[in-house]
Structure formats: structure tokens, C-alpha cells
Design an enzyme around this catalytic site. Structure first.
Site, PDB file in Angstrom:
ATOM      1  CE  LYS A   1      35.367  41.219  36.076  1.00  0.00           C
ATOM      2  NZ  LYS A   1      34.201  40.867  36.906  1.00  0.00           N
TER       3      LYS A   1
ATOM      4  CB  ALA B   1      30.677  47.134  38.199  1.00  0.00           C
TER       5      ALA B   1
ATOM      6  CB  THR C   1      30.984  45.789  22.463  1.00  0.00           C
ATOM      7  OG1 THR C   1      32.420  45.844  22.274  1.00  0.00           O
ATOM      8  CG2 THR C   1      30.339  46.957  21.726  1.00  0.00           C
TER       9      THR C   1
ATOM     10  CG  LEU D   1      33.344  48.400  43.444  1.00  0.00           C
ATOM     11  CD1 LEU D   1      33.790  47.041  43.981  1.00  0.00           C
ATOM     12  CD2 LEU D   1      32.748  49.232  44.563  1.00  0.00           C
TER      13      LEU D   1
ATOM     14  CD  GLU E   1      30.056  37.958  30.037  1.00  0.00           C
ATOM     15  OE1 GLU E   1      29.493  38.207  28.949  1.00  0.00           O
ATOM     16  OE2 GLU E   1      30.783  38.769  30.627  1.00  0.00           O
TER      17      GLU E   1
END
Length: 369
Positions: free
Chosen positions: A236, A165, A109, A167, A221
Site C-alpha cells: 500500500k 478500502a 481477487t 476511503l 488474510e
């Protein structure tokens, strides 16, 4: 019951090592993960002696739990028929109450409420695998506490897919640091959505249309302002900086926005109505950029603990210049990789590769080879 299962496994050498999975969130990433598990279950049992046993499936409305597991070919129908109302207390009480050994909570989620469960679950010896970025990018003390609890309880808190993702970025940084290297600088294009947008923009495709295309392609998104504000990239970068050994909060990151602040106010509908207003200005800027042989890239940088994100113009000498589609690239400058930074590059968005990264984290808990 848990003790008996563990003793049985240890002394009577069960044919399979079992991981009991609670999968929370069955949208694009979670749905893809369930399908990948279904397709690989038999192979992992036969070739690796690993049994992936899905004992809980949770979405925003319903949740179902069973020690016997579920038929993954029909789990959505079963959830609708047998699922009870899903809320935080139910989820927590069911997982802790089942008290199954080798339990893994898998969060697919983007919910801060679900992320708030991690601490309690880790304290009850439940490993956590999170595609959800909220916890690892929250207050530094919270991030450290979760990692400390996991270490003390002998369970795992893994979040490789928080950045890039599928990687292998976080694992690579950890491997470098554990082997005695030091991360000096990180430069990265970390938003598959923004990279897609700036690769698609052209004389024929205005800026506002590229945002809609990114959403239709499944990269953006539901509220694209999360991507356009740089918030996703900031989270990130904070996570990467922390994993690299620096104490960084989201508020520490300098951000240089490329869209005026007023477009982030109001509802999503207001945004879609107003955003075409800046198409003409973007086209002017794009023409000048094209004439100078440069391209736009939204780049995140961390150098010696100082962090910033912003839209930069890069020329053909830059490793970011030829970045196609929704790809990400991360450059790691370390004490060992000083003259020629280590480069990690590939798909940085998409349900399939993100689910595969989550799957890899789950497999790593089993420690199979």
C-alpha cells in the site's frame, strides 16, 4: 459490431449509457459488489441514465459470459450450471473475443495470475478496476506501463481500493498533484487488520487470540502472516508513494518487524501452533505500554521518497492514538498543507466498504454526475 454499437450510441442517442462489466472474483468483496450492483441497477438507470450490464462472471473454478447479461439474483447457481472451466486463456480470449464497447474488467481477487491479464486487456480497450494490489505494487516499470497503455488507449486503470478500502485516498492525491501541489510526506495507519489486533489486545485477550479474532471478523488474510509481516502495508505504501510521484520499489521500504522471522517459516498450521509462544512477552510489553499511557500503531511513512514501515508507540497527542477498530488514517503533508496536514480517516477494511470503493471506481468510468 463494436463500431456499430458506438455509432448507434453517438448518433441515435441511446436512452442509457452502458457499461459492460466482467466481474472476476466473487468471494467476500466480489460477492458484495454484485449485490450492490443488483440493488442499484434500477436507480442508476432511472436517475442517471447509466445501465450497468454484467456480461461476465468469473471465479477460481468457473466462468460464464453472455452479451445478454445475467440475473444477478441467481448468478451463483447459474455459474455452477452454465459456467465453463476458468483459466487465464479462456478469460482473456472470451473478453477480447466478445469485443464489446465500454467494457470494464473488475478484479476482486488477490491473484498475480489475474493481474497479469491487465496489460492485454488494456491494449484491447478494456478498462480495468482492481481491488487486487499485485499489479500497482509490482515492478515500477510494469506499474508505469499499465498506466501509460490506459492513457494511450483512452481507457481507465483504476485501483482506489488498493489502499484504505473505500476511503478516497488515491483520488485525493491525484487531485492535489493535478492542481499543482506536491506531496512531501505521507504518514499512515494502513492496515485495518493490524489496527484491529492492537486495539483488541488486553490483559484478557492475548496476542495470538487477537489474530484469530481479526480473521473471524473478516479483516485478516486467510494466511495472517501476510498482514503480520507488514507485506500488505508495504504494498500500500509503495502504491501511495508512486501515485504521489516517487519511484519506489517494495525492496526500497525499510521494515521493522514486531514478530521474530522464524514465525513466518513453514505452513499456516505451523504458525497457528507456534504463535502462542510469544503471548507472555507481548503481555509484558503491553503492561509497560499501558502504564506509560501509550498505544501501539503499525505506521507507514514516506518522506521525500524514503519509505519505512514499523510498529511505533504513540501517545495521546498523536492523530493515530484514538484510532478505533479497523479504521485507517492517512496524513498528507504537501506544499499547500504543510503546517496542518490533510487527514483522511475511516473504515480501512471490510468487504462492504471495499466493494463500495470498487463500485465508485466503476461509476467514475461512466463520468456521470
Amino acid at each position: 459490431r463494436k463500431s456499430l454499437n458506438v455509432i448507434h450510441d453517438s448518433f441515435f442517442l441511446s436512452e442509457y449509457q452502458v457499461l459492460n462489466l466482467f466481474i472476476c472474483g466473487i468471494g467476500t468483496v466480489g460477492g458484495s459488489l454484485v449485490e450492490q450492483i443488483r440493488c442499484q441497477q434500477q436507480k442508476l438507470m432511472m436517475e442517471n441514465g447509466l445501465k450497468l450490464h454484467v456480461v461476465g462472471i468469473i471465479d477460481a473454478a468457473k466462468a460464464m459470459f453472455s452479451r445478454e447479461g445475467f440475473d444477478l439474483a441467481n448468478f451463483r447457481e447459474e455459474l455452477q450450471k452454465k459456467g465453463k472451466d476458468s483459466n487465464l486463456l479462456t478469460i482473456r480470449d472470451e473478453i477480447v473475443g466478445m469485443n464489446i464497447f465500454n467494457s470494464v474488467f473488475v478484479d476482486c481477487t488477490a491473484s498475480p495470475d489475474i493481474a497479469s491479464l491487465y496489460k492485454d486487456l488494456l491494449q484491447h480497450n478494456v478498462s480495468v478496476v482492481a481491488a487486487n494490489k499485485i499489479a500497482a505494487s509490482s515492478a515500477y516499470e510494469n506499474y508505469r506501463e499499465l498506466k501509460t497503455i490506459a492513457r494511450q488507449r483512452g481507457v481507465k486503470y483504476l485501483f482506489e481500493t488498493n489502499v484504505g478500502a473505500g476511503l478516497p485516498i488515491i483520488n485525493t492525491i491525484n487531485d492535489l498533484i493535478h492542481s499543482g501541489d506536491k506531496i512531501l510526506k505521507i504518514e499512515a495507519v494502513l492496515s485495518g487488520t493490524l489496527n484491529y489486533i492492537f486495539n483488541k489486545i488486553s490483559a484478557d485477550i492475548p496476542f495470538s487470540r487477537t489474530i484469530k479474532m481479526a480473521q473471524e471478523a473478516g479483516y485478516a488474510e486467510p494466511d495472517p502472516r501476510i498482514d503480520l509481516s507488514g507485506m500488505d502495508v508495504i504494498r500500500k505504501l509503495v502504491i501511495l508513494s508512486r501515485e504521489a510521484g516517487y519511484r519506489v520499489e517494495q525492496a526500497d521500504v525499510k521494515k521493522h518487524l514486531f514478530i521474530p522471522e522464524k514465525y513466518f517459516e513453514g505452513s499456516v498450521e505451523d504458525f497457528w501452533r507456534k504463535i502462542p509462544e510469544i503471548d507472555a512477552e507481548f503481555e509484558q510489553r503491553r503492561k509497560k505500554l499501558e502504564a506509560s499511557g501509550k498505544r501501539w500503531r503499525f505506521i507507514a511513512t514516506m518522506e521525500n521518497g524514503k519509505t519505512e514501515v514499523g510498529l511505533r508507540e504513540v501517545d495521546s497527542e498523536s492523530p493515530f492514538y484514538h484510532l478505533a477498530g479497523s479504521n485507517n488514517v492517512i496524513l498528507l503533508t504537501t506544499e499547500r498543507y504543510k503546517e496542518y496536514p490533510m487527514q483522511i480517516k475511516g473504515y480501512g477494511a471490510g468487504a462492504g466498504v471495499t466493494a463500495a470503493g470498487v463500485f465508485a471506481d466503476i461509476i467514475s468510468i461512466a463520468n456521470i454526475r
